[in-house]
Design a protein around this motif. Structure first.
Motif, PDB file in Angstrom:
ATOM      1  N   ARG A  17       0.830  -1.212   0.000  1.00  0.00           N
ATOM      2  CA  ARG A  17       0.000   0.000   0.000  1.00  0.00           C
ATOM      3  C   ARG A  17       0.862   1.259   0.000  1.00  0.00           C
ATOM      4  O   ARG A  17       0.558   2.235  -0.677  1.00  0.00           O
ATOM      5  CB  ARG A  17      -0.885  -0.032   1.238  1.00  0.00           C
ATOM      6  CG  ARG A  17      -2.311   0.347   0.972  1.00  0.00           C
ATOM      7  CD  ARG A  17      -3.180   0.191   2.183  1.00  0.00           C
ATOM      8  NE  ARG A  17      -2.791   1.058   3.283  1.00  0.00           N
ATOM      9  CZ  ARG A  17      -3.600   1.352   4.304  1.00  0.00           C
ATOM     10  NH1 ARG A  17      -4.826   0.869   4.341  1.00  0.00           N
ATOM     11  NH2 ARG A  17      -3.199   2.120   5.276  1.00  0.00           N
ATOM     12  N   ARG A  18       1.956   1.243   0.745  1.00  0.00           N
ATOM     13  CA  ARG A  18       2.843   2.415   0.790  1.00  0.00           C
ATOM     14  C   ARG A  18       3.534   2.627  -0.556  1.00  0.00           C
ATOM     15  O   ARG A  18       3.758   3.751  -0.984  1.00  0.00           O
ATOM     16  CB  ARG A  18       3.905   2.238   1.877  1.00  0.00           C
ATOM     17  CG  ARG A  18       3.358   2.439   3.281  1.00  0.00           C
ATOM     18  CD  ARG A  18       4.285   1.850   4.313  1.00  0.00           C
ATOM     19  NE  ARG A  18       5.598   2.464   4.314  1.00  0.00           N
ATOM     20  CZ  ARG A  18       5.963   3.456   5.120  1.00  0.00           C
ATOM     21  NH1 ARG A  18       5.109   3.964   5.973  1.00  0.00           N
ATOM     22  NH2 ARG A  18       7.191   3.940   5.078  1.00  0.00           N
ATOM     23  N   ARG A  19       3.897   1.531  -1.218  1.00  0.00           N
ATOM     24  CA  ARG A  19       4.619   1.641  -2.492  1.00  0.00           C
ATOM     25  C   ARG A  19       3.702   1.904  -3.675  1.00  0.00           C
ATOM     26  O   ARG A  19       4.080   2.576  -4.622  1.00  0.00           O
ATOM     27  CB  ARG A  19       5.402   0.357  -2.750  1.00  0.00           C
ATOM     28  CG  ARG A  19       6.590   0.178  -1.856  1.00  0.00           C
ATOM     29  CD  ARG A  19       7.609   1.244  -2.194  1.00  0.00           C
ATOM     30  NE  ARG A  19       8.771   1.153  -1.331  1.00  0.00           N
ATOM     31  CZ  ARG A  19      10.023   1.167  -1.779  1.00  0.00           C
ATOM     32  NH1 ARG A  19      10.266   1.275  -3.071  1.00  0.00           N
ATOM     33  NH2 ARG A  19      11.027   1.117  -0.943  1.00  0.00           N
ATOM     34  N   ARG A  20       2.521   1.288  -3.670  1.00  0.00           N
ATOM     35  CA  ARG A  20       1.639   1.371  -4.830  1.00  0.00           C
ATOM     36  C   ARG A  20       0.370   2.175  -4.562  1.00  0.00           C
ATOM     37  O   ARG A  20      -0.456   2.340  -5.450  1.00  0.00           O
ATOM     38  CB  ARG A  20       1.256  -0.021  -5.341  1.00  0.00           C
ATOM     39  CG  ARG A  20       2.417  -0.954  -5.610  1.00  0.00           C
ATOM     40  CD  ARG A  20       3.487  -0.341  -6.509  1.00  0.00           C
ATOM     41  NE  ARG A  20       2.964   0.067  -7.779  1.00  0.00           N
ATOM     42  CZ  ARG A  20       3.122  -0.593  -8.925  1.00  0.00           C
ATOM     43  NH1 ARG A  20       3.823  -1.698  -8.926  1.00  0.00           N
ATOM     44  NH2 ARG A  20       2.628  -0.148 -10.039  1.00  0.00           N
ATOM     45  N   GLY A  21       0.189   2.615  -3.332  1.00  0.00           N
ATOM     46  CA  GLY A  21      -0.952   3.487  -3.006  1.00  0.00           C
ATOM     47  C   GLY A  21      -2.272   2.743  -2.798  1.00  0.00           C
ATOM     48  O   GLY A  21      -3.253   3.335  -2.385  1.00  0.00           O
ATOM     49  N   ARG A  22      -2.322   1.475  -3.131  1.00  0.00           N
ATOM     50  CA  ARG A  22      -3.575   0.711  -3.024  1.00  0.00           C
ATOM     51  C   ARG A  22      -3.255  -0.776  -3.124  1.00  0.00           C
ATOM     52  O   ARG A  22      -2.116  -1.142  -3.441  1.00  0.00           O
ATOM     53  CB  ARG A  22      -4.527   1.094  -4.157  1.00  0.00           C
ATOM     54  CG  ARG A  22      -4.010   0.634  -5.501  1.00  0.00           C
ATOM     55  CD  ARG A  22      -4.719   1.256  -6.679  1.00  0.00           C
ATOM     56  NE  ARG A  22      -3.880   1.086  -7.841  1.00  0.00           N
ATOM     57  CZ  ARG A  22      -4.038   0.161  -8.779  1.00  0.00           C
ATOM     58  NH1 ARG A  22      -5.050  -0.667  -8.716  1.00  0.00           N
ATOM     59  NH2 ARG A  22      -3.207   0.058  -9.791  1.00  0.00           N
ATOM     60  N   ILE A  23      -4.287  -1.570  -2.906  1.00  0.00           N
ATOM     61  CA  ILE A  23      -4.156  -3.020  -3.097  1.00  0.00           C
ATOM     62  C   ILE A  23      -5.172  -3.485  -4.144  1.00  0.00           C
ATOM     63  O   ILE A  23      -4.877  -4.315  -4.997  1.00  0.00           O
ATOM     64  CB  ILE A  23      -4.332  -3.743  -1.736  1.00  0.00           C
ATOM     65  CG1 ILE A  23      -3.076  -3.465  -0.904  1.00  0.00           C
ATOM     66  CG2 ILE A  23      -4.534  -5.252  -1.932  1.00  0.00           C
ATOM     67  CD1 ILE A  23      -3.046  -4.043   0.448  1.00  0.00           C
ATOM     68  N   GLN A  24      -6.349  -2.867  -4.083  1.00  0.00           N
ATOM     69  CA  GLN A  24      -7.437  -3.167  -5.018  1.00  0.00           C
ATOM     70  C   GLN A  24      -6.936  -3.146  -6.474  1.00  0.00           C
ATOM     71  O   GLN A  24      -6.304  -2.185  -6.907  1.00  0.00           O
ATOM     72  CB  GLN A  24      -8.517  -2.086  -4.814  1.00  0.00           C
ATOM     73  CG  GLN A  24      -9.616  -2.024  -5.834  1.00  0.00           C
ATOM     74  CD  GLN A  24     -10.703  -3.044  -5.524  1.00  0.00           C
ATOM     75  OE1 GLN A  24     -10.964  -3.339  -4.369  1.00  0.00           O
ATOM     76  NE2 GLN A  24     -11.319  -3.568  -6.566  1.00  0.00           N
ATOM     77  N   GLY A  25      -7.187  -4.220  -7.191  1.00  0.00           N
ATOM     78  CA  GLY A  25      -6.894  -4.256  -8.625  1.00  0.00           C
ATOM     79  C   GLY A  25      -5.454  -4.589  -8.996  1.00  0.00           C
ATOM     80  O   GLY A  25      -5.156  -4.800 -10.173  1.00  0.00           O
ATOM     81  N   LEU A  26      -4.550  -4.630  -8.023  1.00  0.00           N
ATOM     82  CA  LEU A  26      -3.151  -4.945  -8.369  1.00  0.00           C
ATOM     83  C   LEU A  26      -3.007  -6.432  -8.699  1.00  0.00           C
ATOM     84  O   LEU A  26      -3.723  -7.264  -8.146  1.00  0.00           O
ATOM     85  CB  LEU A  26      -2.213  -4.640  -7.196  1.00  0.00           C
ATOM     86  CG  LEU A  26      -2.012  -3.191  -6.781  1.00  0.00           C
ATOM     87  CD1 LEU A  26      -1.023  -3.131  -5.613  1.00  0.00           C
ATOM     88  CD2 LEU A  26      -1.505  -2.336  -7.940  1.00  0.00           C
ATOM     89  N   ILE A  27      -2.067  -6.734  -9.583  1.00  0.00           N
ATOM     90  CA  ILE A  27      -1.752  -8.147  -9.860  1.00  0.00           C
ATOM     91  C   ILE A  27      -0.561  -8.537  -8.989  1.00  0.00           C
ATOM     92  O   ILE A  27       0.527  -7.959  -9.102  1.00  0.00           O
ATOM     93  CB  ILE A  27      -1.408  -8.368 -11.351  1.00  0.00           C
ATOM     94  CG1 ILE A  27      -2.605  -7.987 -12.228  1.00  0.00           C
ATOM     95  CG2 ILE A  27      -0.983  -9.817 -11.595  1.00  0.00           C
ATOM     96  CD1 ILE A  27      -2.342  -8.116 -13.720  1.00  0.00           C
ATOM     97  N   VAL A  28      -0.788  -9.478  -8.078  1.00  0.00           N
ATOM     98  CA  VAL A  28       0.273  -9.917  -7.166  1.00  0.00           C
ATOM     99  C   VAL A  28       0.616 -11.371  -7.483  1.00  0.00           C
ATOM    100  O   VAL A  28      -0.254 -12.251  -7.417  1.00  0.00           O
ATOM    101  CB  VAL A  28      -0.167  -9.800  -5.688  1.00  0.00           C
ATOM    102  CG1 VAL A  28       0.966 -10.219  -4.764  1.00  0.00           C
ATOM    103  CG2 VAL A  28      -0.641  -8.384  -5.362  1.00  0.00           C
ATOM    104  N   ALA A  29       1.866 -11.618  -7.856  1.00  0.00           N
ATOM    105  CA  ALA A  29       2.309 -12.982  -8.169  1.00  0.00           C
ATOM    106  C   ALA A  29       3.099 -13.533  -6.981  1.00  0.00           C
ATOM    107  O   ALA A  29       4.099 -12.959  -6.572  1.00  0.00           O
ATOM    108  CB  ALA A  29       3.178 -12.974  -9.420  1.00  0.00           C
ATOM    109  N   ILE A  30       2.593 -14.626  -6.407  1.00  0.00           N
ATOM    110  CA  ILE A  30       3.265 -15.271  -5.269  1.00  0.00           C
ATOM    111  C   ILE A  30       3.955 -16.523  -5.816  1.00  0.00           C
ATOM    112  O   ILE A  30       3.300 -17.415  -6.354  1.00  0.00           O
ATOM    113  CB  ILE A  30       2.242 -15.649  -4.172  1.00  0.00           C
ATOM    114  CG1 ILE A  30       1.469 -14.402  -3.723  1.00  0.00           C
ATOM    115  CG2 ILE A  30       2.936 -16.320  -2.994  1.00  0.00           C
ATOM    116  CD1 ILE A  30       0.401 -14.664  -2.653  1.00  0.00           C
TER     117      ILE A  30
END
Ligand code: ASP
Length: 321
Positions: A157-170
């Motif tokens: 959240r601090r780096r990208r400003g949000r979490i909603q809608g981001l693509i996160v690859a684990i």
């Protein structure tokens, strides 16, 4: 042994923090907002220092840990608590005492918060039913590691400003990873698109039921990712061969500059630590301050744990609303 007089406060309406699975998106967001406010405060903030004065926080670790134990200890001390660290593998458990005997003994000393790590999934929840204080799960087997997921989310959240809608690859050893499970619960609840990438031997069956997209080809799974979260190959939890060789594993699933190009140009790289350099991540890339946010994750760990201790003890202190 729950005390009916000990009602959870509205801010965090649970007695314990056992996992992300049982939390709502609003509760998670409130914890992240509070964590952010702790991250912004100076280390010697006097108001924060007295919040838990006179309270006892016990760290009860049945499994080795460096960063998580230290992080909880620092967080509790910054809030003014008395902190006791119990490395149980070196004490009574060696003499044959059961988990619940240990819990009952410590409970008799009246800790307000017990922070527990255990190699068995479900052990922390079992213990929470037998003690009077609040319990925080600091990692149980392959099950959950909620404060890790919260600190990861705060960093994103601090780096990208949000979490909603981001693509996160684990990516990596999803099978043995409590970090992956807690992150999948959290990120999907907050509206991220979560992908898991691993060889089939390192994917839990039915992982797709957790609302993630599953990839076995890293080059496909990384496409347009905003966040690349690497996981440690958990050799201590493996019996038998899950990967043909470390060299081959790095070739197909290790993150290096070449594979990273497939993700978004500004994708951030995360790792919960401890890292196996040259196994799941290229060593130079892990230290690349333009891409890697691994140090910030560690920093956010203390803020998140302060927020969790604050939230869990609000009904005790009354004043800190
Ligand atoms: N430190 C994390 C955990 O306790 C990740 C790991 O050990 O690989 O689960």
């Amino acid at each position: 042994m729950s005390d009916p007089a000990r009602k959870p406060a509205a801010f965090y309406p649970h007695r314990h923090l056992l996992g992300i699975e049982g939390l709502s998106a609003d509760e998670i967001t409130r914890l992240l907002d509070l964590s952010q406010s702790y991250a912004e405060r100076p280390k010697d903030d006097h108001r924060a220092r007295s919040l838990l004065s006179g309270r006892t926080v016990m760290n009860l670790f049945f499994e080795n840990s460096t960063r998580t134990l230290t992080s909880f200890e620092l967080a509790a001390k910054r809030l003014g608590a008395d902190v006791i660290n119990m490395a149980v593998s070196t004490s009574s458990i060696k003499k044959g005492e059961t988990l619940l005997d240990t819990a009952m003994t410590l409970n008799a000393m009246g800790p307000d918060v017990l922070i527990v790590r255990h190699p068995e999934s479900g052990a922390v929840s079992l213990l929470s039913q037998k003690v009077d204080g609040a319990v925080v799960n600091a990692g149980d087997g392959r099950h959950e590691h909620p404060t890790q997921a919260l600190l990861d989310a705060l960093t994103i959240r601090r780096r990208r400003g949000r979490i909603q809608g981001l693509i996160v690859a684990i990516c990596g050893d999803v099978l043995h990873s409590r970090v992956a499970r807690s992150n999948i619960h959290l990120l999907t609840k907050l509206g991220a698109k979560v992908r898991v990438i691993a060889p089939t031997t390192l994917l839990p069956s039915q992982i797709d039921k957790m609302g993630v997209e599953v990839f076995t080809d890293m080059r496909k799974g990384l496409k347009d990712a905003d966040v690349v979260m690497m996981l440690r190959l958990q050799l201590e939890r493996m019996q038998g061969a899950y990967v043909p060789s470390i060299r081959e594993y790095f070739h197909f699933y290790g993150l290096d500059y070449d594979k990273l190009e497939i993700a978004k140009p500004d994708a951030i790289i995360m790792h919960p630590g401890p890292m196996n350099r040259g196994v799941e991540i290229d060593s130079e890339l892990a230290d690349d301050i333009n891409r890697s946010v691994i140090r910030e994750q560690v920093e956010m760990g203390v803020a998140v744990r302060m927020a969790c201790l604050d939230a869990l003890t609000r009904d005790l202190t009354g004043a800190n609303t």
